[in-house]
Design an enzyme around this catalytic site. Structure first.
Site, PDB file in Angstrom:
ATOM      1  N   LYS A   1     -32.783 -23.832  -1.320  1.00  0.00           N
ATOM      2  CA  LYS A   1     -32.273 -25.027  -2.004  1.00  0.00           C
ATOM      3  C   LYS A   1     -32.058 -26.226  -1.085  1.00  0.00           C
ATOM      4  O   LYS A   1     -32.232 -27.365  -1.511  1.00  0.00           O
ATOM      5  CB  LYS A   1     -30.996 -24.670  -2.767  1.00  0.00           C
TER       6      LYS A   1
ATOM      7  N   GLU B   1     -31.644 -28.404  -8.367  1.00  0.00           N
ATOM      8  CA  GLU B   1     -32.570 -27.359  -7.913  1.00  0.00           C
ATOM      9  C   GLU B   1     -33.717 -27.200  -8.896  1.00  0.00           C
ATOM     10  O   GLU B   1     -33.680 -27.709 -10.012  1.00  0.00           O
ATOM     11  CB  GLU B   1     -31.835 -26.016  -7.722  1.00  0.00           C
TER      12      GLU B   1
ATOM     13  N   ASN C   1     -35.976 -24.078 -10.616  1.00  0.00           N
ATOM     14  CA  ASN C   1     -36.166 -22.641 -10.784  1.00  0.00           C
ATOM     15  C   ASN C   1     -37.637 -22.369 -11.055  1.00  0.00           C
ATOM     16  O   ASN C   1     -38.228 -22.940 -11.968  1.00  0.00           O
ATOM     17  CB  ASN C   1     -35.302 -22.110 -11.927  1.00  0.00           C
TER      18      ASN C   1
ATOM     19  N   ARG D   1     -39.446 -19.961 -12.291  1.00  0.00           N
ATOM     20  CA  ARG D   1     -39.644 -18.777 -13.138  1.00  0.00           C
ATOM     21  C   ARG D   1     -39.307 -19.145 -14.581  1.00  0.00           C
ATOM     22  O   ARG D   1     -38.840 -20.248 -14.837  1.00  0.00           O
ATOM     23  CB  ARG D   1     -38.699 -17.662 -12.680  1.00  0.00           C
TER      24      ARG D   1
HETATM   25  P1  ADP Z   1     -27.025 -21.635  -8.915  1.00  0.00           P
HETATM   26  O1  ADP Z   1     -28.424 -21.670  -8.422  1.00  0.00           O
HETATM   27  O2  ADP Z   1     -26.133 -20.705  -8.135  1.00  0.00           O
HETATM   28  O3  ADP Z   1     -26.918 -21.462 -10.395  1.00  0.00           O
HETATM   29  P2  ADP Z   1     -26.812 -24.553  -9.066  1.00  0.00           P
HETATM   30  O4  ADP Z   1     -27.091 -25.417  -7.892  1.00  0.00           O
HETATM   31  O5  ADP Z   1     -27.856 -24.469 -10.119  1.00  0.00           O
HETATM   32  O6  ADP Z   1     -26.428 -23.075  -8.541  1.00  0.00           O
HETATM   33  O7  ADP Z   1     -25.461 -24.999  -9.729  1.00  0.00           O
HETATM   34  C1  ADP Z   1     -24.850 -24.276 -10.773  1.00  0.00           C
HETATM   35  C2  ADP Z   1     -23.752 -25.111 -11.406  1.00  0.00           C
HETATM   36  O8  ADP Z   1     -22.759 -25.459 -10.453  1.00  0.00           O
HETATM   37  C3  ADP Z   1     -24.218 -26.427 -11.977  1.00  0.00           C
HETATM   38  O9  ADP Z   1     -24.760 -26.306 -13.259  1.00  0.00           O
HETATM   39  C4  ADP Z   1     -22.922 -27.216 -11.987  1.00  0.00           C
HETATM   40  O10 ADP Z   1     -22.096 -26.851 -13.059  1.00  0.00           O
HETATM   41  C5  ADP Z   1     -22.249 -26.754 -10.702  1.00  0.00           C
HETATM   42  N1  ADP Z   1     -22.630 -27.655  -9.578  1.00  0.00           N
HETATM   43  C6  ADP Z   1     -23.634 -27.497  -8.681  1.00  0.00           C
HETATM   44  N2  ADP Z   1     -23.687 -28.526  -7.810  1.00  0.00           N
HETATM   45  C7  ADP Z   1     -22.708 -29.379  -8.163  1.00  0.00           C
HETATM   46  C8  ADP Z   1     -22.232 -30.656  -7.652  1.00  0.00           C
HETATM   47  N3  ADP Z   1     -22.790 -31.234  -6.609  1.00  0.00           N
HETATM   48  N4  ADP Z   1     -21.201 -31.226  -8.305  1.00  0.00           N
HETATM   49  C9  ADP Z   1     -20.593 -30.662  -9.362  1.00  0.00           C
HETATM   50  N5  ADP Z   1     -20.987 -29.473  -9.881  1.00  0.00           N
HETATM   51  C10 ADP Z   1     -22.019 -28.832  -9.303  1.00  0.00           C
END
Ligand code: ADP
Length: 447
Positions: free
Chosen positions: A116, A288, A290, A292
């Site tokens: 990431k 990010e 994904n 898949r």
């Molecule tokens: P994972 O891959 O573990 O699911 P993500 O990067 O997709 O992690 O983030 C999952 C969730 O975490 C997001 O949908 C959001 O709710 C919260 N999140 C991630 N980054 C941030 C950020 N910079 N600020 C606020 N919330 C965040």
């Protein structure tokens, strides 16, 4: 077209892929662990091969055993589903070396997006907006503190190898950062064997908006609109809908174009999802991609009429996309509830066990993707999601009404589930008005 596909997964997604293959007249091979001998995917596939004991590392994550099963059965393609090996670039590369088509992107594409912090760097280079934060990974906690002081608190510490909300911690000041950095990196090391960390500004109360991408091998890349996945508990999705109540046509076009640009920047192919955080001022940031199929893919299928699993198979077969961007029409509204074997009154503790009574809702535009049946024993070894209830209607309010009726009909006895919790969520006035963000469930539970 492939004559036989092996599905390197279990549960509802394995069943979902088997169904798509059947409709395409493709033979299927299920792989199963010893505890999944009686599982639905094992029974539904044309052939089934036991690949080892219950722990995933000895079965669903064991590349050698899965490849051997494909060779023995003569499968010429593997669909990885989601989770397990679906984002494992080594697996995709081994498939290729063994002349088995991996249904998904190449290992190189996965490497570019799977890490990431590296994905962030790539996006910055391509002028895709990312949340302010470290350029790539941070060297150590001192480095993190310096960056945090520059971008301002609160910040969120994240694992480069992260997924499923693991290895993520919020810090409101330097002391918290010192403490949380250690916690998050230990968690990341344990969960992913990699404690490379990066930091981002913590966006307050954002919406999680993601765009479904389809890209063929000839440079045709389109998006199929957004999914709003802001209904989360501990950064994990609970309910998803498409379209989002927060997005108008203009913003959809703007975000969609950027999502396509992000995918194109790494010459992505197959199905993928570009995730963004969106704030109240309609500013959005890439978080990010994904590489898949995702759990929540059905809501997109319902509003576009496009079968994403079939598209994945066709793209991997070398077919050209049959749709240009202007052919994609988003019509009506779809909502998905994840039904988990867990006990909300006991901290959402997983509740495996035997289902001794089951009534699954049905009716016009009501879809249940599941692998459970009456008498099925849910093993304690895997994810607690047992079903996805998806409804479709002409607009959001009617979809909510339909979901209300369907969820009220969903009866699972013998185990605890989050069905009542989901019922309360969709009857919440703010949800009905479409006014919610990623903090919604946490705020509700603290009330
Ligand atoms: P994972 O891959 O573990 O699911 P993500 O990067 O997709 O992690 O983030 C999952 C969730 O975490 C997001 O949908 C959001 O709710 C919260 N999140 C991630 N980054 C941030 C950020 N910079 N600020 C606020 N919330 C965040």
């Amino acid at each position: 077209m492939f004559n036989k596909i092996l599905i390197a997964n279990r549960g509802e997604i394995a069943v979902r892929v088997i169904r798509a293959c059947r409709e395409m007249n493709i033979q299927t091979v299920a792989v199963y662990s010893e505890v999944d001998r009686g599982a639905l995917h094992t029974q539904l596939a044309d052939e089934a091969i036991c690949i080892g004991p219950a722990p995933a590392k000895d079965s669903y994550l064991d590349i050698k055993r899965i490849i051997s099963a494909a060779i023995v059965t003569g499968a010429n393609a593997i669909h990885p589903g989601f989770g397990f090996l679906s984002e494992n670039s080594k697996f995709a590369k081994v498939c290729e070396e063994c002349n088995i088509t991996f249904i998904g992107p190449t290992g190189e594409m996965m490497d570019k997006m799977g890490n990431k912090s590296r994905a962030r760097e790539t996006m910055v280079k391509n002028n895709i907006p990312v949340v302010p934060g470290s350029d790539g990974a941070v060297k150590d906690v001192e480095d993190a503190i310096q960056i945090a002081e520059k971008i301002g608190y609160p910040v969120i510490i994240k694992a480069s190898a992260g997924g499923g909300g693991k290895g993520m911690r919020i810090a409101n000041n330097k002391d918290e950062l010192l403490h949380s950095f250690k916690m998050a990196s230990t968690e990341a090391k344990n969960a992913f064997g990699d404690d490379t960390m990066y930091i981002e500004k913590y966006v307050k109360n954002p919406r999680h908006i993601e765009f479904q991408i389809l890209a063929d091998n000839y440079g045709n890349t389109i998006h199929l609109g957004e999914r709003d996945c802001s209904m989360q508990r501990r950064h994990q999705k609970v309910l998803e809908e498409s379209p989002s109540a927060a997005i108008n046509d203009e913003l959809r076009k703007k975000m969609g174009d950027i999502a396509v640009k992000a995918a194109k920047s790494i010459k992505y192919r197959n199905a993928g999802t570009v995730e963004f955080l969106l704030n109240d001022s309609e500013e959005f940031y890439f978080i990010e991609m994904n590489t898949r199929i995702q759990v929540e893919h059905p809501v997109t299928e319902m509003v576009t009429g496009i079968d994403l699993i079939k598209e994945q198979i066709k793209i991997s077969n070398g077919d050209k996309l049959q749709y240009a961007q202007e052919d994609v029409k988003i019509e009506g509204h779809a909502i998905e509830c994840r039904i988990n074997a867990e006990n909300p009154s006991k901290g959402f503790r997983p509740c495996p066990g035997t289902i001794d009574f089951l009534h699954i809702p049905s009716g016009k535009d009501i879809r249940v993707d599941s692998a459970i049946y009456c008498g099925y024993k849910i093993p304690p070894t895997y994810d607690s999601m047992i079903a996805k209830l998806i409804v479709y209607d002409k607009d959001r309010q009617n979809a909510i009404k339909k979901l209300n009726s369907a969820i009220g009909e969903f009866i699972v006895k013998g185990i605890e589930t989050n069905i009542d919790f989901q019922y309360d969520l969709i009857n919440n006035t703010e949800f009905i008005e479409g006014k919610y963000n990623t903090a919604f469930i946490e705020n509700l539970m603290n009330k």
